[in-house]
Enzyme design. Structure first.
Site, short mmCIF file in Angstrom:
data_model
loop_
_atom_site.label_atom_id
_atom_site.label_comp_id
_atom_site.label_asym_id
_atom_site.label_seq_id
_atom_site.Cartn_x
_atom_site.Cartn_y
_atom_site.Cartn_z
N ARG A 66 5.60 -2.61 2.88
CA ARG A 66 6.02 -2.17 1.54
C ARG A 66 6.79 -0.86 1.60
O ARG A 66 7.45 -0.48 0.63
CB ARG A 66 4.80 -2.02 0.62
CG ARG A 66 4.14 -3.36 0.28
CD ARG A 66 3.02 -3.20 -0.72
NE ARG A 66 3.42 -2.29 -1.76
CZ ARG A 66 2.66 -1.34 -2.29
NH1 ARG A 66 1.43 -1.21 -1.89
NH2 ARG A 66 3.12 -0.56 -3.23
N ARG A 95 -4.45 4.99 -10.29
CA ARG A 95 -3.04 5.19 -10.62
C ARG A 95 -2.92 5.04 -12.15
O ARG A 95 -2.39 4.06 -12.66
CB ARG A 95 -2.14 4.17 -9.91
CG ARG A 95 -2.34 4.06 -8.41
CD ARG A 95 -2.01 5.30 -7.64
NE ARG A 95 -0.61 5.64 -7.53
CZ ARG A 95 0.18 5.30 -6.52
NH1 ARG A 95 -0.27 4.57 -5.54
NH2 ARG A 95 1.44 5.70 -6.48
N LYS A 134 13.02 4.40 -0.50
CA LYS A 134 12.37 3.45 -1.41
C LYS A 134 12.09 4.10 -2.75
O LYS A 134 12.37 3.54 -3.81
CB LYS A 134 11.04 2.97 -0.81
CG LYS A 134 10.22 2.14 -1.79
CD LYS A 134 8.88 1.74 -1.22
CE LYS A 134 7.85 2.83 -1.30
NZ LYS A 134 6.63 2.49 -2.06
N ASN A 135 11.55 5.32 -2.72
CA ASN A 135 11.16 5.97 -3.97
C ASN A 135 12.36 6.38 -4.80
O ASN A 135 12.22 6.73 -5.97
CB ASN A 135 10.25 7.18 -3.68
CG ASN A 135 8.86 6.73 -3.20
OD1 ASN A 135 8.58 5.54 -3.14
ND2 ASN A 135 8.00 7.69 -2.88
N CYS A 189 -0.59 0.94 -4.08
CA CYS A 189 -1.44 1.19 -2.91
C CYS A 189 -2.89 1.46 -3.29
O CYS A 189 -3.17 1.87 -4.41
CB CYS A 189 -0.92 2.43 -2.20
SG CYS A 189 0.23 2.05 -0.89
N ASP A 210 2.57 11.76 0.90
CA ASP A 210 2.86 10.55 1.69
C ASP A 210 2.89 10.82 3.19
O ASP A 210 2.75 9.89 3.98
CB ASP A 210 4.21 9.96 1.27
CG ASP A 210 4.18 9.47 -0.15
OD1 ASP A 210 4.13 8.27 -0.37
OD2 ASP A 210 4.20 10.33 -1.06
C1 UD1 Z 1 5.05 8.50 -6.58
C2 UD1 Z 1 5.42 7.80 -5.30
C3 UD1 Z 1 4.38 8.04 -4.23
C4 UD1 Z 1 4.09 9.51 -4.08
C5 UD1 Z 1 3.78 10.16 -5.43
C6 UD1 Z 1 3.62 11.68 -5.35
C7 UD1 Z 1 6.69 5.80 -5.88
C8 UD1 Z 1 6.71 4.32 -6.04
N1 UD1 Z 1 5.52 6.36 -5.55
O1 UD1 Z 1 3.86 7.90 -7.09
O2 UD1 Z 1 4.90 7.53 -3.00
O3 UD1 Z 1 2.94 9.65 -3.26
O4 UD1 Z 1 4.85 9.88 -6.35
O5 UD1 Z 1 4.77 12.24 -4.83
O6 UD1 Z 1 7.69 6.47 -6.00
N2 UD1 Z 1 -1.32 10.71 -12.83
C9 UD1 Z 1 -2.12 10.60 -13.95
N3 UD1 Z 1 -1.63 9.95 -15.04
C10 UD1 Z 1 -0.38 9.39 -15.07
C11 UD1 Z 1 0.44 9.50 -13.92
C12 UD1 Z 1 -0.06 10.17 -12.80
O7 UD1 Z 1 -3.25 11.08 -13.96
O8 UD1 Z 1 0.01 8.82 -16.10
C13 UD1 Z 1 -1.84 11.43 -11.64
C14 UD1 Z 1 -1.96 10.51 -10.41
O9 UD1 Z 1 -3.20 9.84 -10.41
C15 UD1 Z 1 -1.82 11.49 -9.28
C16 UD1 Z 1 -0.84 12.54 -9.84
O10 UD1 Z 1 -0.88 12.39 -11.25
O11 UD1 Z 1 -3.05 12.12 -9.03
C17 UD1 Z 1 0.58 12.39 -9.37
O12 UD1 Z 1 1.02 11.05 -9.54
P1 UD1 Z 1 2.57 10.67 -9.61
O13 UD1 Z 1 3.38 11.82 -9.14
O14 UD1 Z 1 2.85 10.12 -10.96
O15 UD1 Z 1 2.69 9.52 -8.50
P2 UD1 Z 1 3.43 8.15 -8.61
O16 UD1 Z 1 4.66 8.30 -9.43
O17 UD1 Z 1 2.46 7.09 -8.95
#
Ligand code: UD1
Length: 429
Positions: free
Chosen positions: A409, A134, A33-34, A129, A317
């Protein structure tokens, strides 16, 4: 979209599990999915030709993204089992449907797509989620570095730009979503972009391979520096999405928590290296095959400490399913979650089943117990939901898991696949 509708009918369904039976057998995973979400979005970057994407998983998040892309003018057609045709030539609307976009974390990638193709974007601040905040500040900073003006207004990320310009961008916390967005946007930018500290997940490498097949010039994906030499146009291509390592990991942990023997096929074992190492440390036998992994677990595993990190560290995850396993292990496990602050929310439900868990900020202390007992429980996110299902499989008696719409999902026909392994469970509408 008949497929999407049939899923919606199930949205309030529950899973009834008769626990206490060791899982045995073979199960195969689908596409990631990711990986599929960024690749489907990137396919709409093509100003000519169409893309055929294979091994696309049938998750509600994927169906939602396809619907949003259609409303932006992209042709997206499901050709058959896991095959998708995407034709981005008609992309002409820069405003994503708000209520659909807000419930999907991956809708943030549309900002990269729309800025690169149309020079304008308006996409609801994404939800996803209930695992913690986020935020999108890293994404916004990255777009600013590429020369766009982007801000949050009226609940949406609103941006405008001329042609994006390549830049050097440091990605805080190796954010996966930010890395994806920058790759999508920088592919059509003028000049070179260098991403420092990007995410190194296999799904980033899969996206980079797809972009390169479309004519992009991305080098270094999977390392801690990625270089993108922007090109002026991309064309459609053919691609097969990599297997879902998170789904595979969940089935392996399901085998282990029930003291069973499970072989998961269509896996790239290297993608699960850290998780397999932890399963071995806990006392399970793990055998790597070319594209399969087999786990054989004793009746009781040992507690092992876990700390989540961006890839190649232990994936956040798979922390919830692994935590369920620790509940029945011998000894005390210290589990640190360094990525999402609410990723222990599901542990309240495990306590109802008799687990010994104490949570303090980013640390859970799990004191293994000899038995869990079935209980009515409620899933609130994808992986926490999977963790409850796994606990139910190992518990004595009957466990009910509500909130299946969350699990749907991220897992395709979870109950059917577990039933193939001998689990006794059924979905109640
Ligand atoms: C993606 C995956 C999720 C996985 C995560 C970490 C999808 C749809 N989701 O989520 O399954 O658990 O990677 O491998 O692919 N952060 C900020 N500011 C930002 C962006 C992120 O502070 O602009 C923080 C987040 O709150 C979190 C950390 O950075 O604490 C990592 O987030 P990120 O790797 O971006 O996760 P996602 O891409 O949302």
């Amino acid at each position: 979209m008949a497929l999407a509708k049939s899923r919606c009918l199930f949205s309030l369904s529950r899973l009834l599990i008769q626990g206490g039976r060791a899982l045995e057998g073979v199960v195969s995973t689908g596409g990631s999915k990711n990986s599929a979400l960024p690749i489907i979005t990137a396919a709409a970057l093509a100003g000519s030709g169409e893309s055929i994407i294979e091994n696309v998983p049938n998750y509600t998040d994927v169906l939602d993204l396809c619907e949003i892309l259609r409303q932006l003018g992209t042709k997206v057609e499901l050709l058959g089992e896991g095959r998708l045709r995407v034709d981005g030539r008609g992309l002409d609307n820069h405003v994503a449907p708000y209520h659909l976009a807000r419930r999907l974390r991956a809708s943030s990638y549309l900002v990269g797509l729309l800025l690169a193709r149309l020079g304008r974007a308006e996409v609801a601040v994404p939800g996803g989620c209930n695992i913690g905040l986020r935020p999108v500040d890293y994404h916004i900073k990255g777009f600013a570095a590429l020369g766009a003006e982007v801000a949050v207004e009226r609940g949406s990320i609103v941006g405008s730009a001329g042609r994006l310009r390549g830049s050097r961008i440091y990605i805080a916390r190796a954010s996966f979503g930010t890395t994806v967005n920058m790759l999508i946007a920088a592919s059509l930018a003028e000049g070179t972009t260098v991403l420092e500290n990007p995410a190194q997940e296999p799904e980033v490498v899969d996206l980079a391979n797809f972009l390169n097949r479309m004519g992009a010039r991305v080098r270094g994906a999977g390392t801690n520096q990625i270089r993108v030499d922007g090109v002026s146009a991309l064309t459609g291509t053919h691609h097969e999405v990599i297997p879902d390592r998170l789904e595979a990991g969940t089935y392996l942990i399901a085998g282990a928590i029930t003291g069973g023997t499970v072989r998961v096929e269509n896996v790239i074992p290297e993608h699960l290296r850290t998780v397999l190492a932890k399963l071995r440390e806990a006392g399970a036998e793990v055998f790597n095959r070319a594209d399969a992994v087999e786990v054989r677990a004793p009746a009781r595993l040992r507690a092992v400490d876990i700390e989540t990190h961006p890839h190649p560290g232990f994936p956040t995850d798979l922390q919830p399913p692994f935590l369920s396993l620790e509940c029945l292990a011998e000894g005390v496990a210290v589990i640190r979650e360094t990525i999402f602050e609410n990723r222990f929310a599901f542990t309240d439900e495990l306590v109802r089943m008799g687990a010994g868990i104490k949570v303090e900020r980013e640390t859970a202390i799990v004191r293994g117990v000899a038995r869990l007992t079935g209980a009515p429980t409620e899933a609130a996110d994808i992986r926490g939901g999977a963790a409850l299902v796994l606990a139910g499989l190992a518990a004595e008696g009957e466990t009910e898991v509500g909130g299946l719409e969350h699990i749907d999902r991220g897992y395709d026909r979870l109950e059917e696949r577990l039933a193939e392994l001998g689990a006794r469970l059924r979905r109640l509408p």
